[in-house]
Design a protein around this motif. Structure first.
Motif, mmCIF file in Angstrom:
data_model
loop_
_atom_site.group_PDB
_atom_site.id
_atom_site.type_symbol
_atom_site.label_atom_id
_atom_site.label_comp_id
_atom_site.label_asym_id
_atom_site.label_seq_id
_atom_site.Cartn_x
_atom_site.Cartn_y
_atom_site.Cartn_z
ATOM 1 N N GLN A 1 0.819 -1.208 0.000
ATOM 2 C CA GLN A 1 0.000 0.000 0.000
ATOM 3 C C GLN A 1 0.858 1.266 0.000
ATOM 4 O O GLN A 1 0.409 2.314 -0.402
ATOM 5 N N THR A 2 2.098 1.163 0.455
ATOM 6 C CA THR A 2 2.995 2.304 0.486
ATOM 7 C C THR A 2 3.432 2.614 -0.941
ATOM 8 O O THR A 2 3.944 1.737 -1.636
ATOM 9 N N PRO A 3 3.223 3.850 -1.391
ATOM 10 C CA PRO A 3 3.574 4.158 -2.785
ATOM 11 C C PRO A 3 5.089 4.155 -3.021
ATOM 12 O O PRO A 3 5.866 4.516 -2.150
ATOM 13 N N ILE A 4 5.450 3.714 -4.210
ATOM 14 C CA ILE A 4 6.843 3.778 -4.633
ATOM 15 C C ILE A 4 7.018 5.141 -5.288
ATOM 16 O O ILE A 4 6.294 5.485 -6.220
ATOM 17 N N GLU A 5 7.969 5.911 -4.776
ATOM 18 C CA GLU A 5 8.178 7.274 -5.260
ATOM 19 C C GLU A 5 9.638 7.463 -5.625
ATOM 20 O O GLU A 5 10.412 6.508 -5.625
ATOM 21 N N ALA A 6 10.004 8.689 -5.882
ATOM 22 C CA ALA A 6 11.407 9.014 -6.130
ATOM 23 C C ALA A 6 12.153 8.933 -4.799
ATOM 24 O O ALA A 6 11.748 9.539 -3.816
ATOM 25 N N ALA A 7 13.200 8.144 -4.782
ATOM 26 C CA ALA A 7 13.990 7.956 -3.567
ATOM 27 C C ALA A 7 15.413 8.441 -3.803
ATOM 28 O O ALA A 7 16.051 8.067 -4.785
ATOM 29 N N ASP A 8 15.894 9.257 -2.901
ATOM 30 C CA ASP A 8 17.258 9.760 -2.942
ATOM 31 C C ASP A 8 18.163 8.719 -2.291
ATOM 32 O O ASP A 8 18.231 8.633 -1.063
ATOM 33 N N LEU A 9 18.830 7.911 -3.105
ATOM 34 C CA LEU A 9 19.687 6.871 -2.551
ATOM 35 C C LEU A 9 20.849 7.442 -1.750
ATOM 36 O O LEU A 9 21.305 6.815 -0.797
ATOM 37 N N GLN A 10 21.306 8.630 -2.114
ATOM 38 C CA GLN A 10 22.393 9.254 -1.349
ATOM 39 C C GLN A 10 21.920 9.525 0.080
ATOM 40 O O GLN A 10 22.629 9.245 1.040
ATOM 41 N N GLY A 11 20.707 10.034 0.220
ATOM 42 C CA GLY A 11 20.142 10.275 1.546
ATOM 43 C C GLY A 11 19.940 8.984 2.313
ATOM 44 O O GLY A 11 20.210 8.913 3.521
ATOM 45 N N SER A 12 19.471 7.931 1.628
ATOM 46 C CA SER A 12 19.280 6.634 2.281
ATOM 47 C C SER A 12 20.616 6.072 2.757
ATOM 48 O O SER A 12 20.719 5.563 3.879
ATOM 49 N N LEU A 13 21.643 6.175 1.927
ATOM 50 C CA LEU A 13 22.968 5.697 2.324
ATOM 51 C C LEU A 13 23.492 6.497 3.507
ATOM 52 O O LEU A 13 24.002 5.929 4.479
ATOM 53 N N ASN A 14 23.364 7.829 3.453
ATOM 54 C CA ASN A 14 23.852 8.664 4.552
ATOM 55 C C ASN A 14 23.178 8.306 5.868
ATOM 56 O O ASN A 14 23.824 8.268 6.920
#
Length: 169
Positions: free
Chosen positions: A13-26
């Motif tokens: 149910q959680t939408p897939i959106e634009a994800a900043d992988l740099q932010g996720s890694l940080n």
């Protein structure tokens, strides 16, 4: 881990959106800061792209891959982890490479199975971490795979659509 796996399975149910992988890694690096410092690991990371994914769940993917790289290091060898990104056709391929204990190539698919662990006696764990990563990446429309050689380390690859693909999906 089992509860988290269940949540990823039911997160449709959680939408897939634009994800900043740099932010996720940080964010993952911040969570693992003490473990990284205590191990003396050297981590190099290229700039990572925006992709089609769930950013908070991608934090979990990076946390798991980095934590595994630290845990499965070779005794007496400083852990070196390199994170890179390369555009491959219509996908981004993100690679997390380490110089740890590695694994036999024939186990490259098995390690993503539920409760499948190669080093049960030497290292603690539930055997769910990579299964969770696989579920998260596949839910984003991507794929994850691994390459390894005993004593030479392992490389985990994530193939994800770029963020601009959201408009066409």
């Amino acid at each position: 881990d089992l509860l988290f796996f269940s949540r990823t399975v039911h997160a449709v149910q959680t939408p897939i959106e634009a994800a900043d992988l740099q932010g996720s890694l940080n964010e993952a690096l911040a969570v693992l800061k003490t473990q990284i410092q205590d191990s003396g690991a050297a981590i190099q990371a290229e700039a990572l792209p925006m992709v089609r994914a769930d950013a908070p769940q991608m934090v979990h993917v990076f946390r798991n891959l980095l934590s595994n790289a630290l845990q499965y290091s070779r005794k007496g060898v400083v852990s070196e982890i390199r994170i890179s990104a390369k555009r491959s056709g219509s996908y981004w391929t993100i690679s997390v490479r380490d110089n740890g204990i590695g694994f036999e190539p024939q186990y490259a698919e098995r390690i993503f199975g539920l409760f499948k662990r190669l080093h049960k006696d030497e290292y603690p764990g539930t055997g769910l971490g990579l299964a969770i990563c696989k579920r998260i990446v596949e839910r984003s429309g991507g794929r994850i795979w691994a390459e390894g050689r005993p004593g030479e380390g392992a490389t985990f690859h994530l193939s994800l659509l770029p963020a601009e693909a959201i408009k066409t999906c």
